[in-house]
Design an enzyme around this catalytic site. Structure first.
Site, PDB file in Angstrom:
ATOM      1  N   GLY A 176       0.786  -1.241   0.000  1.00 39.20           N
ATOM      2  CA  GLY A 176       0.000   0.000   0.000  1.00 39.20           C
ATOM      3  C   GLY A 176       0.810   1.280   0.000  1.00 39.20           C
ATOM      4  CB  SER A 177       4.328   2.181  -0.721  1.00 36.06           C
ATOM      5  OG  SER A 177       4.547   1.791  -2.045  1.00 36.06           O
TER       6      SER A 177
ATOM      7  NE  ARG B 237     -11.625 -12.268 -14.259  1.00 36.68           N
ATOM      8  CZ  ARG B 237     -11.478 -11.400 -15.272  1.00 36.68           C
ATOM      9  NH1 ARG B 237     -11.154 -10.156 -15.041  1.00 36.68           N
ATOM     10  NH2 ARG B 237     -11.635 -11.786 -16.520  1.00 36.68           N
TER      11      ARG B 237
ATOM     12  CG  MET C 206      -0.915  -8.073  -6.981  1.00 37.16           C
ATOM     13  SD  MET C 206      -0.327  -7.301  -8.508  1.00 37.16           S
ATOM     14  CE  MET C 206       1.119  -6.442  -7.957  1.00 37.16           C
TER      15      MET C 206
ATOM     16  CG  ASN D  55      -2.872  -0.697 -12.770  1.00 43.17           C
ATOM     17  OD1 ASN D  55      -2.735  -0.902 -11.556  1.00 43.17           O
ATOM     18  ND2 ASN D  55      -2.242  -1.428 -13.676  1.00 43.17           N
TER      19      ASN D  55
ATOM     20  CG  HIS E  36       2.715  -2.319 -14.910  1.00 44.85           C
ATOM     21  ND1 HIS E  36       2.421  -3.504 -14.259  1.00 44.85           N
ATOM     22  CD2 HIS E  36       3.695  -2.612 -15.805  1.00 44.85           C
ATOM     23  CE1 HIS E  36       3.184  -4.462 -14.752  1.00 44.85           C
ATOM     24  NE2 HIS E  36       3.956  -3.953 -15.682  1.00 44.85           N
TER      25      HIS E  36
ATOM     26  CG  ASP F   6     -12.752  -4.775 -21.459  1.00 43.75           C
ATOM     27  OD1 ASP F   6     -13.023  -4.317 -20.325  1.00 43.75           O
ATOM     28  OD2 ASP F   6     -13.569  -4.818 -22.396  1.00 43.75           O
TER      29      ASP F   6
ATOM     30  CG  ASP G 291      -0.314  -4.485 -16.104  1.00 38.85           C
ATOM     31  OD1 ASP G 291      -0.938  -3.889 -15.219  1.00 38.85           O
ATOM     32  OD2 ASP G 291       0.350  -5.519 -15.893  1.00 38.85           O
TER      33      ASP G 291
ATOM     34  CD  GLU H 225       5.563   1.805  -8.760  1.00 37.04           C
ATOM     35  OE1 GLU H 225       4.489   1.595  -8.193  1.00 37.04           O
ATOM     36  OE2 GLU H 225       6.399   0.901  -8.953  1.00 37.04           O
TER      37      GLU H 225
END
Ligand code: GAR
Length: 204
Positions: free
Chosen positions: A13-14, A67, A92, A109, A111, A144, A147, A176
């Protein structure tokens, strides 16, 4: 009305902390993180949210057949909380098309690679093994595919000859923590315009 942000995470959680810090120090104005969701009950990021009195939601994957039914519960909660922006921060799990559609161009997101290179797991290791000279990180809107969606921000990190996965990951993580809050700030200020695969930054 403040922009309502939800963070989805699975671990440390950084990046969540970096965004929270940017809000608390007023680098990002007029926004709040009002929900943190995790598929991992022991995620340090989830525990931290609790300590900070932010509402949390733990989702136990084993209780759902697929899902989509898993994601529908999350979507319902996000909609009930009137969430404007969803930030995946080390989450993840793949999210299903119904989730992407419910929050079109409102899910980001981060990455740890210069996408489209090295999607998926262990991006830093992939970069080292490939022998590339530069690595980095990417903030993008989620579509969809994993990444993959329209790119909002990237930062380049030079690879040194003696880099290990750890040393490289550390330098990428610093970037990041810089570009994710920057991207969130641009969203909050309504300065991101998505045109196909391109994201225009307004007012630059
Ligand atoms: C970060 O390096 C993030 O880029 C990566 O997981 C880490 C989470 O760290 N995400 C991905 O690989 C997504 N494909 P954090 O929990 O300390 O933010």
């Amino acid at each position: 009305m403040k922009i309502q942000i939800a963070v989805l995470l699975s671990g440390r959680g950084s990046n969540f902390k970096a965004i929270l810090n940017a809000i608390q120090t007023k680098y990002i104005m007029n926004a709040e993180i009002s929900l943190v969701v995790s598929n991992n009950i022991d995620a340090p990021g989830l525990v931290y949210a609790d300590v900070k009195n932010i509402e949390t939601l733990y989702m136990d994957k084993s209780l759902y057949n697929d899902r989509e039914s898993f994601d529908r519960v999350i979507i319902e909660r996000l909609q009930k909380k009137r969430i404007d922006l969803v930030c995946l921060a080390g989450y993840m799990m793949l999210i299903s098309p119904c989730f992407v559609n419910a929050f079109k161009n409102r899910i980001m997101n981060i990455h740890p690679s210069l996408l489209p290179s090295f999607p998926g797991l262990n991006a830093q290791k992939q970069a080292l093994e490939c022998g590339v000279k530069v690595a980095g990180c990417t903030v993008h809107f989620v579509d969809d595919h994993m990444d993959h969606g329209p790119i909002i921000a990237q930062s380049v990190v030079i690879i040194e000859d003696n880099d290990t996965e750890d040393s490289l990951s550390k330098r990428i993580l610093e970037e990041e923590h810089r570009i994710y809050p920057e991207a969130v700030k641009l969203f909050v200020e309504k300065r991101l315009l998505v045109e196909g695969r391109k994201v225009k930054i307004l007012g630059r």
